[in-house]
Motif scaffolding. Structure first.
Motif, PDB file in Angstrom:
ATOM      1  N   ASP A  56     -17.546 -74.634  -2.967  1.00  0.00           N
ATOM      2  CA  ASP A  56     -18.786 -74.257  -3.650  1.00  0.00           C
ATOM      3  C   ASP A  56     -18.470 -73.425  -4.888  1.00  0.00           C
ATOM      4  OD1 ASP A  56     -20.464 -75.555  -1.853  1.00  0.00           O
ATOM      5  OD2 ASP A  56     -20.614 -73.794  -0.560  1.00  0.00           O
ATOM      6  N   ASN A  57     -17.535 -72.503  -4.773  1.00  0.00           N
ATOM      7  CA  ASN A  57     -17.119 -71.678  -5.915  1.00  0.00           C
ATOM      8  C   ASN A  57     -15.788 -72.218  -6.455  1.00  0.00           C
ATOM      9  OD1 ASN A  57     -15.741 -70.907  -3.613  1.00  0.00           O
ATOM     10  ND2 ASN A  57     -15.684 -68.748  -4.125  1.00  0.00           N
ATOM     11  N   PHE A  58     -15.827 -73.464  -6.876  1.00  0.00           N
ATOM     12  CA  PHE A  58     -14.647 -74.223  -7.293  1.00  0.00           C
ATOM     13  C   PHE A  58     -13.829 -73.538  -8.378  1.00  0.00           C
ATOM     14  CE2 PHE A  58     -18.384 -75.651  -9.536  1.00  0.00           C
ATOM     15  CZ  PHE A  58     -17.984 -75.564 -10.862  1.00  0.00           C
ATOM     16  N   TRP A  59     -14.455 -72.770  -9.245  1.00  0.00           N
ATOM     17  CA  TRP A  59     -13.750 -72.140 -10.359  1.00  0.00           C
ATOM     18  C   TRP A  59     -12.750 -71.089  -9.882  1.00  0.00           C
ATOM     19  CZ3 TRP A  59     -18.767 -71.533  -9.065  1.00  0.00           C
ATOM     20  CH2 TRP A  59     -19.177 -70.268  -8.671  1.00  0.00           C
ATOM     21  N   THR A  60     -12.886 -70.603  -8.650  1.00  0.00           N
ATOM     22  CA  THR A  60     -11.972 -69.582  -8.132  1.00  0.00           C
ATOM     23  C   THR A  60     -10.815 -70.181  -7.332  1.00  0.00           C
ATOM     24  OG1 THR A  60     -13.204 -69.275  -6.076  1.00  0.00           O
ATOM     25  CG2 THR A  60     -13.836 -67.895  -7.961  1.00  0.00           C
ATOM     26  N   TYR A  61     -10.818 -71.490  -7.112  1.00  0.00           N
ATOM     27  CA  TYR A  61      -9.785 -72.112  -6.279  1.00  0.00           C
ATOM     28  C   TYR A  61      -8.403 -71.999  -6.918  1.00  0.00           C
ATOM     29  CZ  TYR A  61      -6.843 -75.409  -3.931  1.00  0.00           C
ATOM     30  OH  TYR A  61      -5.779 -75.977  -3.267  1.00  0.00           O
ATOM     31  N   HIS A  62      -7.414 -71.764  -6.088  1.00  0.00           N
ATOM     32  CA  HIS A  62      -6.010 -71.812  -6.486  1.00  0.00           C
ATOM     33  C   HIS A  62      -5.175 -72.179  -5.264  1.00  0.00           C
ATOM     34  CE1 HIS A  62      -6.905 -67.673  -5.233  1.00  0.00           C
ATOM     35  NE2 HIS A  62      -5.761 -67.775  -4.587  1.00  0.00           N
ATOM     36  N   ARG A  63      -4.064 -72.819  -5.518  1.00  0.00           N
ATOM     37  CA  ARG A  63      -3.128 -73.108  -4.426  1.00  0.00           C
ATOM     38  C   ARG A  63      -2.494 -71.801  -3.968  1.00  0.00           C
ATOM     39  NH1 ARG A  63       1.048 -75.836  -6.913  1.00  0.00           N
ATOM     40  NH2 ARG A  63       0.049 -75.461  -8.901  1.00  0.00           N
ATOM     41  N   LYS A  64      -1.890 -71.836  -2.799  1.00  0.00           N
ATOM     42  CA  LYS A  64      -1.196 -70.656  -2.271  1.00  0.00           C
ATOM     43  C   LYS A  64       0.229 -71.027  -1.895  1.00  0.00           C
ATOM     44  CE  LYS A  64      -5.437 -68.671  -0.529  1.00  0.00           C
ATOM     45  NZ  LYS A  64      -6.206 -68.245   0.625  1.00  0.00           N
ATOM     46  N   ASP A  65       1.136 -70.063  -2.053  1.00  0.00           N
ATOM     47  CA  ASP A  65       2.510 -70.299  -1.621  1.00  0.00           C
ATOM     48  C   ASP A  65       2.608 -70.083  -0.114  1.00  0.00           C
ATOM     49  OD1 ASP A  65       2.690 -67.550  -1.151  1.00  0.00           O
ATOM     50  OD2 ASP A  65       3.959 -67.166  -2.901  1.00  0.00           O
ATOM     51  N   LYS A  66       3.798 -70.201   0.445  1.00  0.00           N
ATOM     52  CA  LYS A  66       3.973 -70.110   1.898  1.00  0.00           C
ATOM     53  C   LYS A  66       3.588 -68.750   2.463  1.00  0.00           C
ATOM     54  CE  LYS A  66       8.884 -69.206   1.328  1.00  0.00           C
ATOM     55  NZ  LYS A  66       9.339 -68.011   1.923  1.00  0.00           N
ATOM     56  N   ASP A  67       3.543 -67.728   1.601  1.00  0.00           N
ATOM     57  CA  ASP A  67       3.154 -66.384   2.037  1.00  0.00           C
ATOM     58  C   ASP A  67       1.676 -66.087   1.777  1.00  0.00           C
ATOM     59  OD1 ASP A  67       5.793 -65.767   2.863  1.00  0.00           O
ATOM     60  OD2 ASP A  67       6.327 -65.310   0.782  1.00  0.00           O
ATOM     61  N   GLY A  68       0.938 -67.055   1.252  1.00  0.00           N
ATOM     62  CA  GLY A  68      -0.487 -66.871   0.986  1.00  0.00           C
ATOM     63  C   GLY A  68      -0.815 -66.294  -0.384  1.00  0.00           C
ATOM     64  N   ASN A  69       0.210 -66.158  -1.232  1.00  0.00           N
ATOM     65  CA  ASN A  69      -0.013 -65.638  -2.592  1.00  0.00           C
ATOM     66  C   ASN A  69      -0.537 -66.735  -3.501  1.00  0.00           C
ATOM     67  OD1 ASN A  69       1.127 -63.017  -1.996  1.00  0.00           O
ATOM     68  ND2 ASN A  69       3.096 -64.061  -1.943  1.00  0.00           N
ATOM     69  N   PRO A  70      -1.405 -66.388  -4.466  1.00  0.00           N
ATOM     70  CA  PRO A  70      -1.943 -67.408  -5.381  1.00  0.00           C
ATOM     71  C   PRO A  70      -0.849 -68.035  -6.250  1.00  0.00           C
ATOM     72  CG  PRO A  70      -2.855 -65.225  -5.882  1.00  0.00           C
ATOM     73  CD  PRO A  70      -1.909 -65.069  -4.748  1.00  0.00           C
ATOM     74  N   VAL A  71      -0.996 -69.341  -6.476  1.00  0.00           N
ATOM     75  CA  VAL A  71      -0.099 -70.072  -7.363  1.00  0.00           C
ATOM     76  C   VAL A  71      -0.935 -70.612  -8.508  1.00  0.00           C
ATOM     77  CG1 VAL A  71       1.421 -72.074  -7.581  1.00  0.00           C
ATOM     78  CG2 VAL A  71       1.436 -70.723  -5.472  1.00  0.00           C
ATOM     79  N   TYR A  72      -0.640 -70.164  -9.712  1.00  0.00           N
ATOM     80  CA  TYR A  72      -1.339 -70.645 -10.906  1.00  0.00           C
ATOM     81  C   TYR A  72      -0.359 -71.416 -11.773  1.00  0.00           C
ATOM     82  CZ  TYR A  72      -4.960 -67.262  -9.650  1.00  0.00           C
ATOM     83  OH  TYR A  72      -5.935 -66.571  -8.995  1.00  0.00           O
ATOM     84  N   SER A  73      -0.872 -72.241 -12.653  1.00  0.00           N
ATOM     85  CA  SER A  73      -0.043 -73.038 -13.568  1.00  0.00           C
ATOM     86  C   SER A  73       0.011 -72.355 -14.934  1.00  0.00           C
ATOM     87  CB  SER A  73      -0.610 -74.454 -13.687  1.00  0.00           C
ATOM     88  OG  SER A  73      -0.563 -75.097 -12.443  1.00  0.00           O
TER      89      SER A  73
END
Length: 77
Positions: A56-73
């Motif tokens: 629903d809040n698609f603009w906040t989505y980001h992948r996460k690494d194996k430790d749950g930290n955000p991964v941005y490009s």
């Protein structure tokens, strides 16, 4: 993709919900991502699109690494 290109897309296309910039090798600047988060615009490369489209809040989505930290490009010039 930098802030100037985000602003150009808004100027050329009007109100946008998502800016898709292409393959996983592409990226964006911190400035562009911060602007899009503030404006509630999703800014995504291929690796992020499928996760973002189901939120629903698609603009906040980001992948996460194996430790749950955000991964941005983030790619700074």
């Amino acid at each position: 993709m930098g802030l100037t290109m985000v602003q150009r897309a808004l100027h050329e296309f009007g109100t946008l919900n998502i800016i898709y910039i292409g393959g996983g090798w592409c990226g964006y600047t911190n400035e562009a991502k911060d602007f899009c988060l503030e404006a509630k615009i999703g800014l995504y490369v291929t690796d992020d699109m499928s996760g973002a489209l189901w939120r629903d809040n698609f603009w906040t989505y980001h992948r996460k690494d194996k430790d749950g930290n955000p991964v941005y490009s983030i790619r700074e010039p």
